[in-house]
Design a protein around this motif. Structure first.
Motif, PDB file in Angstrom:
ATOM      1  N   PRO A 193      40.120  55.182  28.346  1.00  0.00           N
ATOM      2  CA  PRO A 193      40.653  54.120  27.548  1.00  0.00           C
ATOM      3  C   PRO A 193      40.905  52.593  28.176  1.00  0.00           C
ATOM      4  O   PRO A 193      41.075  52.664  29.366  1.00  0.00           O
ATOM      5  CB  PRO A 193      42.065  54.542  27.400  1.00  0.00           C
ATOM      6  N   ARG A 203      40.761  42.210  29.775  1.00  0.00           N
ATOM      7  CA  ARG A 203      42.099  42.915  29.908  1.00  0.00           C
ATOM      8  C   ARG A 203      42.428  42.472  31.339  1.00  0.00           C
ATOM      9  O   ARG A 203      41.562  42.524  32.447  1.00  0.00           O
ATOM     10  CB  ARG A 203      42.062  44.310  30.002  1.00  0.00           C
ATOM     11  N   TYR A 246      41.150  43.767  37.191  1.00  0.00           N
ATOM     12  CA  TYR A 246      39.872  44.688  36.711  1.00  0.00           C
ATOM     13  C   TYR A 246      38.539  43.657  36.778  1.00  0.00           C
ATOM     14  O   TYR A 246      37.574  44.322  36.688  1.00  0.00           O
ATOM     15  CB  TYR A 246      40.277  45.152  35.447  1.00  0.00           C
ATOM     16  N   ASN A 248      35.391  57.396  35.227  1.00  0.00           N
ATOM     17  CA  ASN A 248      36.604  56.551  35.503  1.00  0.00           C
ATOM     18  C   ASN A 248      37.559  57.132  34.114  1.00  0.00           C
ATOM     19  O   ASN A 248      37.441  56.462  33.226  1.00  0.00           O
ATOM     20  CB  ASN A 248      36.182  54.936  35.230  1.00  0.00           C
ATOM     21  N   ALA A 307      40.403  56.235  33.623  1.00  0.00           N
ATOM     22  CA  ALA A 307      41.505  55.143  33.362  1.00  0.00           C
ATOM     23  C   ALA A 307      42.856  55.725  33.269  1.00  0.00           C
ATOM     24  O   ALA A 307      43.155  56.251  34.185  1.00  0.00           O
ATOM     25  CB  ALA A 307      41.022  54.207  32.138  1.00  0.00           C
ATOM     26  N   ALA A 308      43.561  55.477  32.336  1.00  0.00           N
ATOM     27  CA  ALA A 308      45.136  55.995  32.360  1.00  0.00           C
ATOM     28  C   ALA A 308      45.071  57.346  32.422  1.00  0.00           C
ATOM     29  O   ALA A 308      45.929  57.990  32.772  1.00  0.00           O
ATOM     30  CB  ALA A 308      45.772  55.228  30.999  1.00  0.00           C
ATOM     31  N   HIS A 341      46.046  59.686  35.508  1.00  0.00           N
ATOM     32  CA  HIS A 341      47.432  59.790  35.989  1.00  0.00           C
ATOM     33  C   HIS A 341      48.325  60.946  35.006  1.00  0.00           C
ATOM     34  O   HIS A 341      49.362  60.960  35.209  1.00  0.00           O
ATOM     35  CB  HIS A 341      48.317  58.451  35.915  1.00  0.00           C
ATOM     36  N   HIS A 357      37.343  53.935  40.398  1.00  0.00           N
ATOM     37  CA  HIS A 357      38.491  52.845  39.906  1.00  0.00           C
ATOM     38  C   HIS A 357      38.112  51.689  39.973  1.00  0.00           C
ATOM     39  O   HIS A 357      37.616  51.185  41.184  1.00  0.00           O
ATOM     40  CB  HIS A 357      39.764  53.252  40.169  1.00  0.00           C
ATOM     41  N   LEU A 358      38.182  50.648  39.132  1.00  0.00           N
ATOM     42  CA  LEU A 358      37.839  49.479  39.544  1.00  0.00           C
ATOM     43  C   LEU A 358      38.787  48.661  40.405  1.00  0.00           C
ATOM     44  O   LEU A 358      38.355  47.785  41.159  1.00  0.00           O
ATOM     45  CB  LEU A 358      37.881  48.423  38.038  1.00  0.00           C
ATOM     46  N   SER A 359      40.135  48.985  40.191  1.00  0.00           N
ATOM     47  CA  SER A 359      41.196  48.504  40.833  1.00  0.00           C
ATOM     48  C   SER A 359      41.469  49.166  42.242  1.00  0.00           C
ATOM     49  O   SER A 359      40.901  50.176  42.326  1.00  0.00           O
ATOM     50  CB  SER A 359      42.295  48.102  40.025  1.00  0.00           C
ATOM     51  N   LEU A 398      44.076  51.267  43.314  1.00  0.00           N
ATOM     52  CA  LEU A 398      45.109  52.062  42.836  1.00  0.00           C
ATOM     53  C   LEU A 398      46.099  52.366  44.075  1.00  0.00           C
ATOM     54  O   LEU A 398      47.347  52.414  43.503  1.00  0.00           O
ATOM     55  CB  LEU A 398      44.534  53.371  42.497  1.00  0.00           C
ATOM     56  N   ARG A 425      48.983  49.891  43.802  1.00  0.00           N
ATOM     57  CA  ARG A 425      49.536  49.655  42.703  1.00  0.00           C
ATOM     58  C   ARG A 425      51.017  50.406  42.155  1.00  0.00           C
ATOM     59  O   ARG A 425      51.428  51.027  43.372  1.00  0.00           O
ATOM     60  CB  ARG A 425      48.656  49.707  41.299  1.00  0.00           C
ATOM     61  N   ARG A 473      50.909  55.282  39.005  1.00  0.00           N
ATOM     62  CA  ARG A 473      49.467  55.359  39.347  1.00  0.00           C
ATOM     63  C   ARG A 473      49.031  56.010  40.570  1.00  0.00           C
ATOM     64  O   ARG A 473      47.705  56.419  40.968  1.00  0.00           O
ATOM     65  CB  ARG A 473      48.325  53.966  39.362  1.00  0.00           C
TER      66      ARG A 473
HETATM   67  C1  DQA Z   1      41.457  51.938  36.371  1.00  0.00           C
HETATM   68  C2  DQA Z   1      43.072  52.290  37.142  1.00  0.00           C
HETATM   69  C3  DQA Z   1      44.060  52.881  35.959  1.00  0.00           C
HETATM   70  O1  DQA Z   1      45.483  53.173  36.525  1.00  0.00           O
HETATM   71  C4  DQA Z   1      44.179  52.150  34.584  1.00  0.00           C
HETATM   72  O2  DQA Z   1      45.057  52.779  33.686  1.00  0.00           O
HETATM   73  C5  DQA Z   1      42.971  51.818  34.092  1.00  0.00           C
HETATM   74  C6  DQA Z   1      41.690  51.616  34.969  1.00  0.00           C
HETATM   75  C7  DQA Z   1      40.776  51.394  37.176  1.00  0.00           C
HETATM   76  O3  DQA Z   1      39.778  51.485  36.916  1.00  0.00           O
HETATM   77  O4  DQA Z   1      41.199  50.956  38.157  1.00  0.00           O
HETATM   78  O5  DQA Z   1      42.861  51.866  32.749  1.00  0.00           O
HETATM   79  O6  DQA Z   1      41.098  53.541  36.245  1.00  0.00           O
END
Ligand code: DQA
Length: 147
Positions: free
Chosen positions: A10, A18, A23, A74, A76-77, A80, A100-102, A104, A107, A111
């Motif tokens: 998502p 976003r 990101y 990935n 995403a949410a 978790h 993961h782009l960020s 983690l 954070r 997460r």
């Molecule tokens: C993510 C990190 C997740 O915590 C977040 O919910 C995302 C993107 C990332 O790519 O860093 O939607 O997976």
């Protein structure tokens, strides 16, 4: 030809819109272009899928695993929260690399829960969209080694 499913959960379709400070500035289209490039460079076949719906991600994996050699995901949410996603990955038993782009690990506490990590053969984070290239490369080498 080696076939890899590249799956995004998502809000990944909102890349470039976003929380760009988290990101990155690069758009979702830039990610798709990168995948095209990597596909040509590495001579692998990438099948990309993005959904904002947990069950659609499960359905996609169920519908496509038999023709695939590995998965880059990935979640995403759902990283978790989703036992369903973990269970389907375990069920289809394809080598899976997590992206993961960020960053983690730096954070929020929520997460730090990660259902996919223990199953994944490797994880890449904090590299923005370049992480997908690394992940595909890693998976390609791994699959080649397995023969
Ligand atoms: C993510 C990190 C997740 O915590 C977040 O919910 C995302 C993107 C990332 O790519 O860093 O939607 O997976």
């Amino acid at each position: 030809m080696m076939r890899i499913l590249v799956i995004n959960g998502p809000n990944i379709n909102l890349l470039g819109v976003r929380e760009v400070e988290v990101y990155g500035q690069e758009s979702y289209q830039a990610l798709l272009d990168l995948l095209d490039q990597v596909q040509a460079e590495l001579g692998v076949e990438l099948t990309h899928f993005q959904s904002n719906h947990e069950g659609d991600l499960v359905d996609f994996i169920q519908a496509n695993y038999q023709d695939a050699d590995g998965i880059v995901i990935n979640p995403a949410a759902y990283t978790h929260t989703s036992i369903a996603l973990l269970d389907v990955l375990k069920a289809v038993e394809l080598p899976t690399v997590e992206v993961h782009l960020s960053n983690l690990s730096k954070r929020e506490d929520f997460r730090q829960v990660n259902y996919v990590r223990d199953f994944a053969i490797q994880s890449f984070e904090n590299l923005g969209i370049a992480g997908y290239r690394k992940a595909i490369n890693y998976l390609r080498d791994y699959l080649e080694e397995q023969g």
